[in-house]
Write a protein that holds these residues in place. Structure first.
Motif, PDB file in Angstrom:
ATOM      1  N   ALA A   1       0.803  -1.217   0.000  1.00 46.59           N
ATOM      2  CA  ALA A   1       0.000   0.000   0.000  1.00 46.59           C
ATOM      3  C   ALA A   1       0.838   1.268   0.000  1.00 46.59           C
ATOM      4  N   ASP A   2       2.100   1.190   0.430  1.00 45.96           N
ATOM      5  CA  ASP A   2       2.916   2.400   0.509  1.00 45.96           C
ATOM      6  C   ASP A   2       3.756   2.624  -0.749  1.00 45.96           C
ATOM      7  N   VAL A   3       3.365   1.990  -1.851  1.00 49.14           N
ATOM      8  CA  VAL A   3       4.023   2.183  -3.144  1.00 49.14           C
ATOM      9  C   VAL A   3       3.010   2.722  -4.135  1.00 49.14           C
ATOM     10  N   ALA A   4       3.386   3.765  -4.869  1.00 47.48           N
ATOM     11  CA  ALA A   4       2.508   4.364  -5.871  1.00 47.48           C
ATOM     12  C   ALA A   4       3.169   4.316  -7.238  1.00 47.48           C
ATOM     13  N   VAL A   5       2.438   4.766  -8.236  1.00 46.80           N
ATOM     14  CA  VAL A   5       2.908   4.658  -9.613  1.00 46.80           C
ATOM     15  C   VAL A   5       4.209   5.424  -9.835  1.00 46.80           C
ATOM     16  N   GLY A   6       4.390   6.537  -9.122  1.00 50.51           N
ATOM     17  CA  GLY A   6       5.630   7.290  -9.267  1.00 50.51           C
ATOM     18  C   GLY A   6       6.835   6.500  -8.805  1.00 50.51           C
ATOM     19  N   ASP A   7       6.676   5.702  -7.747  1.00 51.25           N
ATOM     20  CA  ASP A   7       7.775   4.855  -7.281  1.00 51.25           C
ATOM     21  C   ASP A   7       8.193   3.873  -8.371  1.00 51.25           C
TER      22      ASP A   7
END
Length: 218
Positions: free
Chosen positions: A155-161
């Motif tokens: 959950a703490d990863v987004a597309v920018g990562d």
């Protein structure tokens, strides 16, 4: 105008197959060399790798900006296609995300960052480029959203990562002459993918990077 005249004119204006192949070879060579050496690589070196003369390169691309534009367009479009194929072809959301990640490396997405970061003077806001960028970002965001919804992506990863990691892991280290970069790229991308799969094995510092964060820059 007679049918014969019309046919002759259309043949005259339609690029020959060999001319199209030369153009594709130039773009492919430039894409590879931009990853390896950066966007300022000499154009005659690109022509040499493509197996064409300098005159052929300049007949297709009047200057570096025109070639960079075409390379960025090709990478964005090709990567978007790979994302769409992954989304349509893989029922498991995390497998789809992983498939896209490896395919994006093969499309040389690492070539984009140095060109879009301001190192080359070309129209980064050209409508063709913005359309392909929006297409790519939309599909990748969908892949990330699906993986989150299925509980397969931490959950703490987004597309920018994901996009930052792709940019960092698909380019050789400065001054490092790696003759088999693809071998290491896919190996390290898999390590990254193992790290972002849920359940999380650690707590990440900072906050997840969104597309808006990437556009704002540092």
């Amino acid at each position: 105008m007679s049918p014969a005249t019309d046919t002759a004119e259309r043949r005259a204006t339609r690029p020959r197959a060999d001319a199209l192949r030369n153009r594709e070879r130039i773009v492919a060579a430039a894409r590879e060399m931009f990853v390896e050496f950066g966007p300022e690589v000499p154009l005659d070196e690109i022509a040499r790798r493509a197996g064409v003369g300098n005159a052929t390169l300049y007949r297709n691309f009047a200057d570096r900006a025109a070639l960079v534009h075409e390379v960025v367009l090709a990478v964005l479009g090709g990567t978007a296609e790979r994302a769409e194929e992954a989304a349509a072809g893989e029922p498991d959301p995390f497998v789809a995300l992983s498939r896209f990640t490896h395919a994006a490396a093969d499309e040389r997405i690492g070539a984009l960052c140095p060109m879009l970061a301001g190192g080359v003077d070309f129209d980064k806001d050209h409508p063709d480029l913005l359309a392909e960028r929006d297409r790519l970002e939309g599909v990748v965001q969908g892949l990330v959203d699906r993986a989150h919804a299925a509980g397969r992506l931490r959950a703490d990863v987004a597309v920018g990562d994901l996009l930052v990691a792709l940019s960092q892991l698909t380019r050789p280290l400065p001054g490092f002459a790696c003759l088999d970069i693809d071998r290491y790229t896919h190996r390290h991308l898999q390590l990254f993918l193992d790290g972002i799969e849920a359940p999380a094995r650690s707590e990440l510092p900072g906050t997840a990077a969104t597309l808006e964060d990437l556009r704002r820059g540092p």
